[in-house]
Motif scaffolding. Structure first.
Motif, short mmCIF file in Angstrom:
data_model
loop_
_atom_site.label_atom_id
_atom_site.label_comp_id
_atom_site.label_asym_id
_atom_site.label_seq_id
_atom_site.Cartn_x
_atom_site.Cartn_y
_atom_site.Cartn_z
N VAL A 442 40.52 52.34 41.50
CA VAL A 442 39.92 51.02 41.73
C VAL A 442 40.68 50.39 42.90
CG1 VAL A 442 39.50 48.75 40.77
CG2 VAL A 442 39.33 50.77 39.30
N ASP A 443 40.00 50.26 44.01
CA ASP A 443 40.62 49.71 45.20
C ASP A 443 40.68 48.19 45.08
OD1 ASP A 443 41.41 48.86 47.67
OD2 ASP A 443 40.13 50.26 48.78
N LEU A 444 41.89 47.67 44.87
CA LEU A 444 42.01 46.23 44.63
C LEU A 444 41.67 45.40 45.86
CD1 LEU A 444 45.23 46.10 42.41
CD2 LEU A 444 42.86 45.73 41.69
N ARG A 445 41.57 46.05 47.02
CA ARG A 445 41.18 45.28 48.21
C ARG A 445 39.68 45.01 48.15
NH1 ARG A 445 43.66 49.63 52.23
NH2 ARG A 445 42.19 50.74 50.91
N ARG A 446 38.95 45.82 47.38
CA ARG A 446 37.50 45.63 47.30
C ARG A 446 37.07 44.90 46.04
NH1 ARG A 446 35.45 51.02 47.05
NH2 ARG A 446 33.53 49.97 46.45
N PHE A 447 37.80 45.15 44.96
CA PHE A 447 37.42 44.49 43.70
C PHE A 447 38.32 43.31 43.43
CE2 PHE A 447 35.83 48.79 43.12
CZ PHE A 447 34.55 48.55 42.63
N GLY A 453 40.23 36.28 35.29
CA GLY A 453 40.73 35.47 36.40
C GLY A 453 41.98 36.04 37.02
N ASP A 454 42.57 37.03 36.38
CA ASP A 454 43.77 37.62 36.95
C ASP A 454 43.37 38.75 37.88
OD1 ASP A 454 46.11 39.25 37.35
OD2 ASP A 454 47.01 38.13 35.69
N PRO A 455 43.82 38.68 39.15
CA PRO A 455 43.37 39.70 40.11
C PRO A 455 43.84 41.10 39.74
CG PRO A 455 45.06 38.28 41.07
CD PRO A 455 44.68 37.68 39.75
N LEU A 456 44.82 41.21 38.85
CA LEU A 456 45.25 42.54 38.48
C LEU A 456 44.47 43.09 37.28
CD1 LEU A 456 49.08 42.70 39.16
CD2 LEU A 456 47.25 43.97 40.28
N ILE A 457 43.49 42.31 36.79
CA ILE A 457 42.59 42.89 35.80
C ILE A 457 41.20 42.83 36.43
CG2 ILE A 457 41.74 42.81 33.43
CD1 ILE A 457 44.38 41.29 32.83
N SER A 458 40.92 43.88 37.18
CA SER A 458 39.70 43.92 37.98
C SER A 458 38.47 44.00 37.08
CB SER A 458 39.73 45.14 38.90
OG SER A 458 39.69 46.32 38.11
N LEU A 459 37.33 43.77 37.69
CA LEU A 459 36.09 43.86 36.92
C LEU A 459 35.91 45.25 36.34
CD1 LEU A 459 33.69 42.22 35.97
CD2 LEU A 459 32.45 42.97 38.01
N PRO A 460 36.09 46.33 37.11
CA PRO A 460 35.92 47.67 36.50
C PRO A 460 36.86 47.90 35.32
CG PRO A 460 36.02 47.86 38.90
CD PRO A 460 36.35 46.43 38.56
N LEU A 461 38.09 47.41 35.41
CA LEU A 461 39.02 47.60 34.29
C LEU A 461 38.55 46.78 33.08
CD1 LEU A 461 41.60 48.79 33.12
CD2 LEU A 461 42.90 46.93 34.14
N ALA A 526 45.40 33.66 44.87
CA ALA A 526 45.76 34.94 45.49
C ALA A 526 47.00 34.71 46.34
CB ALA A 526 44.61 35.42 46.35
N PRO A 527 47.82 35.66 46.64
CA PRO A 527 47.68 37.06 46.21
C PRO A 527 48.48 37.36 44.96
CG PRO A 527 49.38 36.86 47.88
CD PRO A 527 48.96 35.47 47.51
N GLY A 528 48.02 37.13 43.86
CA GLY A 528 48.78 37.36 42.63
C GLY A 528 48.84 36.06 41.89
N PRO A 529 48.79 36.14 40.58
CA PRO A 529 48.70 34.93 39.79
C PRO A 529 49.99 34.15 39.87
CG PRO A 529 49.08 36.84 38.39
CD PRO A 529 48.95 37.34 39.79
N ALA A 530 49.89 32.87 39.94
CA ALA A 530 51.08 32.04 39.97
C ALA A 530 50.77 30.77 39.21
CB ALA A 530 51.48 31.70 41.39
N ALA A 531 51.57 30.50 38.21
CA ALA A 531 51.35 29.29 37.44
C ALA A 531 52.40 28.28 37.82
CB ALA A 531 51.43 29.60 35.95
N PRO A 532 52.00 27.06 38.25
CA PRO A 532 53.00 26.03 38.53
C PRO A 532 53.78 25.73 37.27
CG PRO A 532 50.81 25.35 39.25
CD PRO A 532 50.65 26.62 38.48
N LEU A 533 54.98 25.21 37.46
CA LEU A 533 55.87 25.00 36.34
C LEU A 533 55.28 24.16 35.24
CD1 LEU A 533 59.56 24.37 37.29
CD2 LEU A 533 58.49 26.24 36.03
N ASP A 534 54.59 23.09 35.61
CA ASP A 534 54.14 22.18 34.56
C ASP A 534 53.02 22.76 33.71
OD1 ASP A 534 52.65 19.95 37.03
OD2 ASP A 534 52.73 22.12 36.81
N GLU A 535 52.48 23.91 34.14
CA GLU A 535 51.45 24.52 33.31
C GLU A 535 52.01 25.68 32.50
OE1 GLU A 535 47.85 25.53 35.36
OE2 GLU A 535 48.13 23.87 36.73
N ARG A 536 53.25 26.01 32.75
CA ARG A 536 53.78 27.19 32.06
C ARG A 536 54.15 26.82 30.63
NH1 ARG A 536 59.44 25.69 34.32
NH2 ARG A 536 60.36 25.18 32.32
#
Ligand code: ADP
Ligand code: ZN
Ligand code: ZN
Length: 813
Positions: A442-447, A453-461, A526-536
């Motif tokens: 699964v090419d993460l540049r395409r999917f 909502g997490d880019p590391l859990i692609s639609l195909p996965l 992007a590029p990768g999930p990041a949660a601001p502190l107040d939401e963690r």
């Protein structure tokens, strides 16, 4: 002429010391035996390397007599002793330190005997030698005899009934229940109704349950061929008049390298078989051949692979003729295992790296399973490689060595090409129906991101997980990053939060889940999930994966004071939470070092096997979950994570990992599917793994190594220097490098000196790290240079700098 003994003492020096053997001990002091000897006004526990009648090379008046003999029977058999000496020479390691790897604990009886001789006064230093008691446990067992009806009363009758109902019991346990157990047992024993015996208590978890003997399956043609060739090699080496391994002592000169196979025929093999091809069955046959010839066998497996299931397979074939050596053993257990091998009662040993030193009687066979595994390299103290040393020990013992793997190491493949190992191939899975899994990249540049909502859990996965759950099958998601978020970054200035003692990023660990169904982490720019502190989620800790540091998340950025700290990247904790939130109907569990010690990980894998988990998220630990037939989907969440490391073996390791993970999908009758997510689908490690093309990868990687001049095309020695003070470390490294360059082989460019340079991890546990890398095409010049540097390395260039030599280094960071 006096009778003199060369004794190695546990000090970091390479040479042995000469002592006189007192007349009373003549004939009793033999090589491999431990002795007490005076050393700088202390009494040390040493090991006799050699005994001979000769005139001393030094002033005879300076030679002290041995104080006492500790082992009546040498603790180290001749074969093991000479192997250890070669190992020490090969790694330029102090002989005393090397011997310690193989020495058993001291028995309390021995200590008592020494005390009786008055040897244990205040001067004694048993060093780090452990003591174990010969504590035996009394057991009672009901015999088959039957009593006259009505002749037993009271506690005797009760004890007998209990033994008949529950099987044998330790006497101590009976005494807890019955005040008169002892006299009752005595009475019962006199009448032949109960047998009493004393045993080493079997406390080892591997021995809790008796294993039923199995029926060996009929071998398929490839297995039969492999087994036959190993058997022929064993026959050749075990025949009367077998070639006697050459004497030790010339190791230094020849570099202690495993030599060409002797004319008797090949005696070292690489068993290259895909996962599930039946390698273990070949091992079992080889051990049988070896035992049938009256010789002993040693099986080495990676620590993580030493599971009850694996041991059960060996016990099902060989019963109790098996010593299991592992890190969880108590000192007493370890000693009991050691003693049963040493005494010849047990002839097969199985264990992780340190089993290399097991005193297997008349060693005829060494098997190294998963020979590519990094855990065979010891990374502290004496830095030996158990696979390389297995070849050496087998060769010297006149034993056959078999290295097995589905993804052989580049080193072993190179040995095959140089004719030093014979390749045995098992090309197919043992169960004919079991096919290799279908692998999709699964090419993460395409999917982009799937519904989570997490880019590391692609639609195909995501879709593949849904299908697996719908089919009531199981999935494994592999991610080799522990924790919740691998880095904490300032949203305003980009500053990365690092460990104050190490130059590495701190990982955010959220820790225990408080509620069963945690919230999905919010926000995923992007590029990768990041949660601001107040939401963690509240709580959690920042941890350093290299030192023991753990501390709270700071309120503000250490650099600019901003409050917007972002949790970046995906670790297994966060993956577990995200998957659980996206698939609320699924039972999700995690397996990594944070949730699982050794026993817990077995429990989690058992739950998986029983179908109580639908999706298992985890690190490398999931790759060893053998025999999970209902797992039909394996997702590799981020295949690129391991490939970018500044280490020439990064591609090899990444490839091995992918193939091993993929091997978990689909066994027996269920076809498996593997999804590999990557941004580098054309990277050879990924492309060849997806095509199940192990030989193709090996070819390509060997060529690449040749091109860049890394092993196996060359040989390396890494000198690691570290110091609290940066300047001290750098200075010491520079001195060593300069010295290496002026050695004859350095000057002639037969040895290339790279560095000094800062290590890729420049600071660890508060110490600055530098290195000098020596590289050579031939082993001889490299050894020559190391010998010339040895003194400088040992005596220290600077008292404040620590210098460690790593011959054939594996860890390059
Ligand atoms: P490997 O060690 O190569 O991963 P195993 O030895 O675990 O493979 O074998 C995989 C499975 O195939 C095991 O369940 C084993 O019992 C079975 N097996 C191995 N050899 C045979 C054979 N010749 N006939 C039938 N089953 C076999
Ligand atoms: Zn900042
Ligand atoms: Zn740290």
């Amino acid at each position: 002429m006096p009778l003199l003994a060369d004794v190695a003492v546990p000090v970091p020096l390479s040479q042995a010391f000469t002592y006189e053997v007192p007349a009373a001990l003549a004939g009793e002091v033999r090589p491999g035996a431990r002795v007490l000897c005076e050393f700088h006004r202390r009494k040390l526990l040493g090991v006799v390397l050699a005994v001979s009648e000769r005139s001393a090379a030094i002033d005879p008046s300076k030679i002290k007599p041995l104080a006492a003999l500790v082992d009546a029977r040498p603790a180290l058999p001749a074969e093991l002793l000479s192997f250890l000496q070669e190992l020490a020479a090969y790694y330029f390691a102090p002989i005393g330190e090397v011997l310690r790897l193989a020495l058993p604990a001291i028995e309390r009886e021995q200590v008592r005997a020494l005390k009786a001789q008055g040897e244990l006064d205040g001067m004694l230093d048993l060093g780090r030698a452990k003591q174990v008691g010969g504590r035996k446990v009394a057991y009672a067992t009901a015999t088959d005899a039957v009593e006259e009806p009505g002749t037993l009363r009271g506690q005797a009758a009760a004890v007998l009934a209990l033994l008949r109902a529950n099987g044998e019991q330790p006497v101590a346990r009976l005494e807890e229940r019955y005040g008169n157990a002892r006299s009752a047992l005595k009475k019962l024993a006199e009448r032949g109704l109960v047998a009493l015996d004393e045993r080493e208590p079997p406390r080892d978890p591997f021995f809790r349950l008796p294993e039923e003997r199995d029926v060996p399956p009929e071998l398929n043609p490839a297995q039969a061929d492999a087994a036959a060739r190993i058997d022929a090699a064993l026959a050749a080496l075990s025949a009367p008049g077998k070639p006697v391994p050459s004497a030790p002592g010339d190791a230094e000169a020849r570099g202690a390298a495993p030599r060409e196979a002797r004319p008797a025929g090949p005696s070292a093999f690489l068993l290259f078989g895909v996962t599930g091809s039946g390698k273990t069955e070949v091992y079992l046959r080889a051990i049988k051949s070896c035992l049938d010839r009256g010789r002993g066998a040693l099986v080495m497996v990676p620590e993580i692979a030493l599971t009850p299931q694996l041991v059960a397979r060996f016990r099902a074939r060989f019963g109790d003729e098996l010593a299991v050596l592992h890190s969880g053993l108590s000192d007493a257990d370890r000693h009991a295992m050691w003693a049963s091998l040493h005494g010849g009662k047990v002839r097969v040993a199985i264990g992780a790296r340190s089993a290399l030193f097991a005193p297997v009687p008349d060693l005829g066979l060494i098997l190294v399973d998963e020979e590519h595994d990094g855990s065979f390299k010891q990374e502290e103290g004496v830095r030996y490689h158990a696979r390389d040393m297995a070849l050496l020990r087998a060769h010297r013992a006149g034993a056959v060595c078999v290295l097995g793997s589905a993804t052989p190491s580049i080193e072993s493949v190179a040995l095959v090409r140089r004719g030093k190992l014979v390749e045995l191939r098992l090309p197919d899975r043992a169960h004919r129906e079991a096919s290799l899994p279908e692998v999709t990249l699964v090419d993460l540049r395409r999917f982009g991101a799937g519904p989570s909502g997490d880019p590391l859990i692609s639609l195909p996965l995501h879709r593949a997980l849904e299908r697996t759950l719908a089919a009531k099958e199981q999935a494994i998601l592999f991610l080799n990053r522990r924790g919740f978020a691998p880095s904490v970054v300032c949203g305003s200035c980009g500053n990365l939060t690092t460990c104050s003692a190490c130059s590495v990023a701190l990982t955010y660990h959220r820790g225990r889940r408080r509620d069963a169904r945690p919230q999905a982490p919010a926000g995923a720019p992007a590029p990768g999930p990041a949660a601001p502190l107040d939401e963690r989620p509240q709580g959690g800790l920042l941890r350093c994966h290299y030192c023991d540091y753990a501390g709270p998340l700071p309120e503000r950025c250490a650099s600019c004071g901003s409050r917007t700290l972002l949790l970046e990247g995906l670790g297994t904790e966060r993956l577990e939470a995200t998957i659980a939130a996206s698939f609320p109907e699924a039972r999700v569990a995690r397996l990594d070092r944070d949730v699982a010690g050794k026993d817990r990980s077995q429990a989690i894998l058992a739950r998986m096997r029983e179908g109580k988990i639908d999706i298992l998220v985890g690190t490398q630990m999931v790759t060893k979950g053998h025999d999970l037939p209902n797992v039909t989907l394996v997702g590799v969440v981020n295949a690129d994570a391991a490939l970018g490391l500044p280490d020439f073996r990064a591609a090899e390791r990444g490839f091995q990992l992918l193939v091993q993970v993929a091997g978990r999908a689909g066994r027996r009758d269920r076809p498996g599917r593997v999804l590999i997510q990557t941004r580098n689908p054309e990277h050879p490690a990924i492309a060849f793994a997806a095509a199940h093309d192990v030989p193709g990868f090996l070819d390509r990687e060997i060529r690449d190594r040749e091109e860049v001049g890394y092993p196996p095309a060359t040989r390396l020695a890494l000198i690691r220097i570290d110091a609290v003070d940066e300047g001290v470390g750098r200075g010491a490294a520079a001195k060593l490098a300069a010295h290496a360059r002026t050695c004859p082989d350095g000057l002639a460019r037969r040895v290339e000196v790279l560095g000094p340079s800062a290590a890729p991890i420049a600071r660890l546990r508060g110490r600055y790290r530098f290195r000098v890398l020596l590289r050579a095409r031939e082993r001889g010049p490299l050894r020559g240079t190391l010998a010339a540097l040895a003194g400088l390395m040992r005596d220290g260039i600077d008292r404040n700098a620590r210098v460690i030599l790593d011959v054939d280094p594996v860890a390059m960071l």
